[in-house]
Design a protein around this motif. Sequence first.
Motif, PDB file in Angstrom:
ATOM      1  N   ALA A  50      54.647  36.067  36.550  1.00 11.11           N
ATOM      2  CA  ALA A  50      53.688  34.966  36.578  1.00 11.11           C
ATOM      3  C   ALA A  50      54.323  33.659  36.127  1.00 11.11           C
ATOM      4  O   ALA A  50      54.056  32.592  36.702  1.00 11.11           O
ATOM      5  CB  ALA A  50      52.482  35.304  35.712  1.00 11.11           C
ATOM      6  N   ALA A  51      55.169  33.708  35.087  1.00  8.74           N
ATOM      7  CA  ALA A  51      55.816  32.486  34.601  1.00  8.74           C
ATOM      8  C   ALA A  51      56.732  31.893  35.655  1.00  8.74           C
ATOM      9  O   ALA A  51      56.840  30.665  35.781  1.00  8.74           O
ATOM     10  CB  ALA A  51      56.605  32.785  33.327  1.00  8.74           C
ATOM     11  N   ALA A  52      57.394  32.742  36.418  1.00  9.93           N
ATOM     12  CA  ALA A  52      58.297  32.242  37.454  1.00  9.93           C
ATOM     13  C   ALA A  52      57.553  31.816  38.705  1.00  9.93           C
ATOM     14  O   ALA A  52      58.010  30.935  39.439  1.00  9.93           O
ATOM     15  CB  ALA A  52      59.317  33.320  37.812  1.00  9.93           C
ATOM     16  N   ALA A  53      56.381  32.416  38.980  1.00 10.27           N
ATOM     17  CA  ALA A  53      55.729  32.225  40.277  1.00 10.27           C
ATOM     18  C   ALA A  53      54.661  31.148  40.284  1.00 10.27           C
ATOM     19  O   ALA A  53      54.409  30.540  41.328  1.00 10.27           O
ATOM     20  CB  ALA A  53      55.122  33.548  40.743  1.00 10.27           C
ATOM     21  N   LEU A  54      53.982  30.904  39.166  1.00 10.75           N
ATOM     22  CA  LEU A  54      52.817  30.019  39.192  1.00 10.75           C
ATOM     23  C   LEU A  54      53.211  28.579  39.514  1.00 10.75           C
ATOM     24  O   LEU A  54      53.983  27.959  38.782  1.00 10.75           O
ATOM     25  CB  LEU A  54      52.094  30.050  37.839  1.00 10.75           C
ATOM     26  CG  LEU A  54      51.292  31.301  37.515  1.00 10.75           C
ATOM     27  CD1 LEU A  54      50.594  31.141  36.171  1.00 10.75           C
ATOM     28  CD2 LEU A  54      50.268  31.594  38.601  1.00 10.75           C
ATOM     29  N   PRO A  55      52.671  27.993  40.597  1.00  8.66           N
ATOM     30  CA  PRO A  55      52.843  26.565  40.845  1.00  8.66           C
ATOM     31  C   PRO A  55      51.683  25.802  40.211  1.00  8.66           C
ATOM     32  O   PRO A  55      50.561  25.803  40.721  1.00  8.66           O
ATOM     33  CB  PRO A  55      52.794  26.475  42.375  1.00  8.66           C
ATOM     34  CG  PRO A  55      51.930  27.616  42.786  1.00  8.66           C
ATOM     35  CD  PRO A  55      52.030  28.682  41.719  1.00  8.66           C
ATOM     36  N   GLY A  66      51.053  36.055  40.746  1.00 10.10           N
ATOM     37  CA  GLY A  66      50.780  36.167  39.317  1.00 10.10           C
ATOM     38  C   GLY A  66      49.543  36.983  39.027  1.00 10.10           C
ATOM     39  O   GLY A  66      49.521  37.811  38.100  1.00 10.10           O
ATOM     40  N   GLY A  67      48.481  36.779  39.813  1.00 12.10           N
ATOM     41  CA  GLY A  67      47.256  37.555  39.614  1.00 12.10           C
ATOM     42  C   GLY A  67      47.475  39.036  39.864  1.00 12.10           C
ATOM     43  O   GLY A  67      46.983  39.889  39.105  1.00 12.10           O
ATOM     44  N   ILE A  68      48.199  39.366  40.928  1.00 13.96           N
ATOM     45  CA  ILE A  68      48.481  40.777  41.217  1.00 13.96           C
ATOM     46  C   ILE A  68      49.317  41.396  40.099  1.00 13.96           C
ATOM     47  O   ILE A  68      49.068  42.535  39.676  1.00 13.96           O
ATOM     48  CB  ILE A  68      49.186  40.902  42.574  1.00 13.96           C
ATOM     49  CG1 ILE A  68      48.232  40.514  43.709  1.00 13.96           C
ATOM     50  CG2 ILE A  68      49.708  42.315  42.784  1.00 13.96           C
ATOM     51  CD1 ILE A  68      48.874  40.500  45.076  1.00 13.96           C
ATOM     52  N   ALA A  69      50.309  40.655  39.608  1.00 15.69           N
ATOM     53  CA  ALA A  69      51.152  41.181  38.527  1.00 15.69           C
ATOM     54  C   ALA A  69      50.315  41.464  37.282  1.00 15.69           C
ATOM     55  O   ALA A  69      50.476  42.511  36.627  1.00 15.69           O
ATOM     56  CB  ALA A  69      52.270  40.187  38.208  1.00 15.69           C
ATOM     57  N   PHE A  70      49.403  40.571  36.933  1.00 14.11           N
ATOM     58  CA  PHE A  70      48.538  40.782  35.770  1.00 14.11           C
ATOM     59  C   PHE A  70      47.668  42.016  35.949  1.00 14.11           C
ATOM     60  O   PHE A  70      47.531  42.846  35.031  1.00 14.11           O
ATOM     61  CB  PHE A  70      47.668  39.548  35.542  1.00 14.11           C
ATOM     62  CG  PHE A  70      48.225  38.602  34.523  1.00 14.11           C
ATOM     63  CD1 PHE A  70      49.542  38.168  34.610  1.00 14.11           C
ATOM     64  CD2 PHE A  70      47.450  38.135  33.481  1.00 14.11           C
ATOM     65  CE1 PHE A  70      50.068  37.295  33.674  1.00 14.11           C
ATOM     66  CE2 PHE A  70      47.969  37.263  32.530  1.00 14.11           C
ATOM     67  CZ  PHE A  70      49.278  36.846  32.629  1.00 14.11           C
ATOM     68  N   ILE A  71      47.072  42.169  37.120  1.00 14.43           N
ATOM     69  CA  ILE A  71      46.149  43.282  37.335  1.00 14.43           C
ATOM     70  C   ILE A  71      46.902  44.609  37.343  1.00 14.43           C
ATOM     71  O   ILE A  71      46.415  45.628  36.827  1.00 14.43           O
ATOM     72  CB  ILE A  71      45.366  43.060  38.644  1.00 14.43           C
ATOM     73  CG1 ILE A  71      44.367  41.913  38.443  1.00 14.43           C
ATOM     74  CG2 ILE A  71      44.649  44.322  39.080  1.00 14.43           C
ATOM     75  CD1 ILE A  71      43.616  41.528  39.673  1.00 14.43           C
ATOM     76  N   ALA A  94      41.213  38.197  45.457  1.00 12.20           N
ATOM     77  CA  ALA A  94      40.815  37.472  46.668  1.00 12.20           C
ATOM     78  C   ALA A  94      40.636  35.979  46.388  1.00 12.20           C
ATOM     79  O   ALA A  94      41.047  35.130  47.191  1.00 12.20           O
ATOM     80  CB  ALA A  94      39.524  38.065  47.223  1.00 12.20           C
ATOM     81  N   LEU A  95      40.037  35.641  45.252  1.00 15.10           N
ATOM     82  CA  LEU A  95      39.845  34.230  44.907  1.00 15.10           C
ATOM     83  C   LEU A  95      41.184  33.528  44.694  1.00 15.10           C
ATOM     84  O   LEU A  95      41.380  32.391  45.140  1.00 15.10           O
ATOM     85  CB  LEU A  95      38.976  34.120  43.658  1.00 15.10           C
ATOM     86  CG  LEU A  95      37.500  34.484  43.840  1.00 15.10           C
ATOM     87  CD1 LEU A  95      36.820  34.637  42.477  1.00 15.10           C
ATOM     88  CD2 LEU A  95      36.779  33.406  44.662  1.00 15.10           C
ATOM     89  N   LEU A  96      42.105  34.185  43.998  1.00 12.52           N
ATOM     90  CA  LEU A  96      43.424  33.584  43.784  1.00 12.52           C
ATOM     91  C   LEU A  96      44.216  33.505  45.085  1.00 12.52           C
ATOM     92  O   LEU A  96      45.078  32.637  45.248  1.00 12.52           O
ATOM     93  CB  LEU A  96      44.203  34.391  42.747  1.00 12.52           C
ATOM     94  CG  LEU A  96      43.628  34.376  41.326  1.00 12.52           C
ATOM     95  CD1 LEU A  96      44.445  35.283  40.415  1.00 12.52           C
ATOM     96  CD2 LEU A  96      43.593  32.964  40.766  1.00 12.52           C
TER      97      LEU A  96
END
Length: 500
Positions: A50-55, A66-71, A94-96
């Motif tokens: 998530a830290a590397a991917a979030l724009p 990032g959302g998939i990684a968290f879940i 889906a929202l993300l």
Amino acid sequence: MTTPTPAKELVVTPKPAAPQKPPTGWSWPGPTHRPGASALVAMVLAAAVAAAALPLDRAGIGWLLGGIAFIVALAVTRRDVSWHQGAWAAATVALLGVGTVRSAGWLFTLCVLTALVTGAVALVDARTVREVLAGLVLPVAGSVRALPWVGDGVRARLAGRSGQSARIAVVTAVSGLLLLVFGSLFASADVAFAELLDRATPTISGGAVARALVLFPLLLVALAGAAFTLAGPPTVDKTDRPTRYAFRRTDWAIPVALLDLLFVAFVAVQATVLFGGTRHVLGPGGPTFANYARGGFWQLLAITGLTLVVVAVAGRWAPRADRADRVTIRLLLGALALLTLVVVASATYRMNVYEQAYGYTRLRVFVTAVELGLGVVFVAILVAGVRLRGGWLPRAVLGIATVGLLALAVVNPDRLIADRNVDRFIATGRIDLVYLSSLSADAVPALNRLPDNQRACTIWRIANGLDSHPDDWRSANLARHQARRSLTDRPADYCGVYRR
């Protein structure tokens, strides 16, 4: 010798124990077990991804990753979740994911905010408004409590024989972090060393590295708090208590019946509006389009808000001890909800007339979507009134909002706005070039339908934004990619009218 008188034995009669009151409120002892090695590794990897991917500055595929990684990390922490929690987690993903296909920032912001709520509901399996609000707060508090919980798990894995995999993971993470930090510093200090790293490793900017180093601990702590909450969720006292009603039947039935009559009179007037069409608006003495639509919008907000309050109060405190009470609730509150649906239809019609006259904008499209969503909410209220059970309504309202946002993303509002305004321009010759130039890249396919000069005056700002803010892998977005490809095939010409 005088024999001493024996002392009287002091007998203490114990007081009867006070009756134990059932527990009330929240109870949150936390997880009963330490996090396993797989959960610890999953949390570290998810926070790193998530830290590397979030724009952080735009919509992009990084939010979905990032959302998939968290879940996935939370699923590793606890596998025995209910299907309700799985459904809310899927809604969060889906929202993300909207940011992967749509470029409109306002729409994606609404999706991210709603994803926070659906994610909180998934964590605590919330069923009431109180539990939903608690789900938003508890992971923040759990982040503090999760630190010793995670620390215990790390120490237990490192101390035991089965800690070999955990040791390898920790050593790998520390080694990678040290190489990343010192490698970046060496590269910035020596050009030759930087060229060597460029040839040996993928191109990584120093800003991206610094951003990831700042985000990683924050996201790891947030994920640990969510895992702590999911592994040991709080419990709520649900002890049945005798129901106490604040009203007698006549106390609430008379005011609500009078309100129903007022609604009937108002709806009778609205029938003229609904079937009178534009003649009512444009005829002599009729209101202007602006007053007509704005009156409908504020009318909807006021009536909907007050009606929801009335229904909530009456549904909560009205007696339902016998059949007459239950029939009265169904008739009076059901009639109120049905009449409000007519008002919703009237306000939606008004906004449609306004859009036909003055064109589509984001605010007008969003207001229409909210009106339709509130109509669905009142249908749900009618169903709850028939069943006289409304415990499912909070989740239903959140589900309606989630489905509504996803449907709005499918409709593609910025392109819809551009399409309708281009159609209006073709029919009437009227167009607001300044407003259309403020739309996102989603609107480019529709704006390409305009004649060359009008197209140039609307698309130049979008083109400049795409050129000055190129996407990397984190911010990859389908709409912006298609817009860039379209502008490559047909570049934006000079605007001969004006350029701001």
